[in-house]
Design a protein around this motif. Structure first.
Motif, mmCIF file in Angstrom:
data_model
loop_
_atom_site.group_PDB
_atom_site.id
_atom_site.type_symbol
_atom_site.label_atom_id
_atom_site.label_comp_id
_atom_site.label_asym_id
_atom_site.label_seq_id
_atom_site.Cartn_x
_atom_site.Cartn_y
_atom_site.Cartn_z
ATOM 1 N N CYS A 6 0.849 -1.186 0.000
ATOM 2 C CA CYS A 6 0.000 0.000 0.000
ATOM 3 C C CYS A 6 0.888 1.241 0.000
ATOM 4 O O CYS A 6 1.868 1.303 0.730
ATOM 5 C CB CYS A 6 -0.917 0.010 1.214
ATOM 6 S SG CYS A 6 -2.149 -1.280 1.171
ATOM 7 N N SER A 10 -2.463 4.186 -3.240
ATOM 8 C CA SER A 10 -3.586 3.401 -2.709
ATOM 9 C C SER A 10 -4.565 4.301 -1.970
ATOM 10 O O SER A 10 -5.787 4.147 -2.098
ATOM 11 C CB SER A 10 -3.090 2.320 -1.749
ATOM 12 O OG SER A 10 -2.124 1.514 -2.338
ATOM 13 N N ASP A 11 -4.022 5.239 -1.203
ATOM 14 C CA ASP A 11 -4.862 6.177 -0.462
ATOM 15 C C ASP A 11 -5.650 7.075 -1.415
ATOM 16 O O ASP A 11 -6.839 7.331 -1.200
ATOM 17 C CB ASP A 11 -4.023 7.043 0.473
ATOM 18 C CG ASP A 11 -3.385 6.239 1.590
ATOM 19 O OD1 ASP A 11 -3.895 5.157 1.921
ATOM 20 O OD2 ASP A 11 -2.355 6.712 2.127
ATOM 21 N N SER A 14 -8.427 5.134 -2.975
ATOM 22 C CA SER A 14 -9.524 4.999 -2.007
ATOM 23 C C SER A 14 -10.331 6.287 -1.903
ATOM 24 O O SER A 14 -11.559 6.249 -1.766
ATOM 25 C CB SER A 14 -8.973 4.628 -0.626
ATOM 26 O OG SER A 14 -8.341 3.376 -0.678
ATOM 27 N N THR A 27 -20.623 1.936 -4.736
ATOM 28 C CA THR A 27 -19.221 1.909 -5.147
ATOM 29 C C THR A 27 -19.108 1.789 -6.665
ATOM 30 O O THR A 27 -19.993 1.225 -7.314
ATOM 31 C CB THR A 27 -18.474 0.749 -4.464
ATOM 32 O OG1 THR A 27 -19.095 -0.472 -4.822
ATOM 33 C CG2 THR A 27 -18.479 0.915 -2.961
#
Length: 69
Positions: A6, A10-11, A14, A27
């Motif tokens: 990660c 990745s953040d 998200s 989603t």
């Protein structure tokens, strides 16, 4: 899903999911079952509805790239 480390990417990915969820109510990669959802994620398959404001669509599209580079 691929067992990769990660990272900040990745953040940010998200964050794209969360922004999509706020505007659409579900989603972006939701499939008929878990396997289809996983395939959609791995293939980067999603549709941003026209009801989402243009600026938000642009941001979501940029955040949900499979290859962050």
């Amino acid at each position: 899903m691929k067992g990769e480390e990660c990272t900040l990417s990745s953040d940010l990915w998200s964050l794209g999911i969360i922004i999509y969820l706020i505007f659409v109510g579900k989603t972006p990669f939701k499939g008929r079952n878990d396997n289809e959802t996983f395939d959609n994620i791995l293939e980067g398959k999603f549709i941003i509805p026209e009801s989402v404001p243009l600026e938000a669509r642009d941001l979501i599209d940029k955040l949900l790239k499979l290859d962050p580079s």
